[in-house]
Design a protein around this motif. Structure first.
Motif, mmCIF file in Angstrom:
data_model
loop_
_atom_site.group_PDB
_atom_site.id
_atom_site.type_symbol
_atom_site.label_atom_id
_atom_site.label_comp_id
_atom_site.label_asym_id
_atom_site.label_seq_id
_atom_site.Cartn_x
_atom_site.Cartn_y
_atom_site.Cartn_z
ATOM 1 N N HIS A 46 0.811 -1.221 0.000
ATOM 2 C CA HIS A 46 0.000 0.000 0.000
ATOM 3 C C HIS A 46 0.846 1.273 0.000
ATOM 4 O O HIS A 46 0.293 2.377 0.018
ATOM 5 C CB HIS A 46 -0.926 -0.006 1.220
ATOM 6 N N GLN A 47 2.172 1.118 0.004
ATOM 7 C CA GLN A 47 3.056 2.275 -0.033
ATOM 8 C C GLN A 47 3.252 2.711 -1.488
ATOM 9 O O GLN A 47 3.834 1.986 -2.289
ATOM 10 C CB GLN A 47 4.408 1.929 0.604
ATOM 11 N N ARG A 48 2.763 3.893 -1.816
ATOM 12 C CA ARG A 48 2.804 4.336 -3.205
ATOM 13 C C ARG A 48 4.236 4.498 -3.707
ATOM 14 O O ARG A 48 4.514 4.231 -4.880
ATOM 15 C CB ARG A 48 2.046 5.655 -3.350
ATOM 16 N N LYS A 51 5.558 1.029 -4.462
ATOM 17 C CA LYS A 51 4.901 0.519 -5.670
ATOM 18 C C LYS A 51 5.471 1.190 -6.912
ATOM 19 O O LYS A 51 5.655 0.546 -7.947
ATOM 20 C CB LYS A 51 3.393 0.757 -5.584
ATOM 21 N N GLY A 52 5.754 2.488 -6.801
ATOM 22 C CA GLY A 52 6.333 3.204 -7.934
ATOM 23 C C GLY A 52 7.721 2.704 -8.271
ATOM 24 O O GLY A 52 8.061 2.528 -9.451
#
Length: 219
Positions: A46-48, A51-52
């Motif tokens: 859930h850590q953007r 994820k990026g």
């Protein structure tokens, strides 16, 4: 000397190159698996930011040719003070490359496990890490076996590319014999046959693993 006799005489040297090919594939898979798992977990988290980072890494490794990646690591990194010998450079590049593909396989396998499995584990008081390790992970492994096996088979063939940085794996060994004998056709065919045998053997192992890990059918 006949072509057949040349291949027979060259077989011991070709087998040495084959062993190095297998060594490269096994080492790269061993390092690529944890890379793939970490990137997969980053991708489903859930850590953007994480994820990026995972998306950029996978996009770059899957969107650029492996040969270019080998050149960047072996010939490019010395420009910023990081010089690697051919073998470590080859293993590093193959590991990073296969890790990107494995991450997608693992991510898909984890997401393929029913959400109810997570909820059931949470209801028993398990933490997310325990749920992934004890409940979801084993089920995801069953789903990921075909993709993981295919990645290993592709990796066996991709090791031929490290010949461009003077690693004496199977293809490079064949080229060195050709340089001395001037008979490329029989030796390239022999190398191709060895790659085919390795790939076929791994495919057979894959089918055995799939049968053993398959869920029992319901009647």
């Amino acid at each position: 000397m006949s072509a057949l006799q040349l291949v027979i005489d060259s077989l011991p040297v070709l087998l040495q190159g084959t062993l190095l090919t297998l060594k490269f594939a096994v080492l790269s898979m061993a390092f690529g698996l944890p890379i793939g798992m970490v990137v997969a977990l980053m991708g489903i988290g859930h850590q953007r930011i994480l994820k990026g980072i995972a998306w950029v890494y996978v996009s770059i490794m899957r969107g650029t040719p492996l040969l270019v990646q080998i050149f960047v690591v072996y010939y490019g990194l010395p420009g910023i003070g990081i010089a690697l010998e051919p073998t470590p450079a080859g293993v590093l590049t193959l590991s990073l490359n296969v890790g990107a593909y494995l991450s997608e396989s693992m991510r898909g396998a984890i997401l393929g496990v029913a959400r109810g499995q997570w909820l059931a584990a949470y209801s028993l008081g398990m933490t997310p890490v325990q749920t992934l390790r004890l409940v979801v992970g084993p089920q995801a492994l069953r789903l990921a076996v075909p993709s993981l096996s295919n990645s290993l088979i592709s990796l066996i063939k991709d090791t031929s590319l490290v010949s461009v940085i003077t690693v004496t794996e199977l293809l490079r060994t064949s080229q060195e014999i050709i340089a001395a004998t001037y008979q490329p056709l029989p030796l390239y065919l022999a190398a191709a046959a060895i790659y085919w045998i390795l790939s076929t053997a791994l495919s057979a192992v894959q089918h055995v693993m799939e049968r053993r890990l398959s869920l029992p059918s319901r009647h």
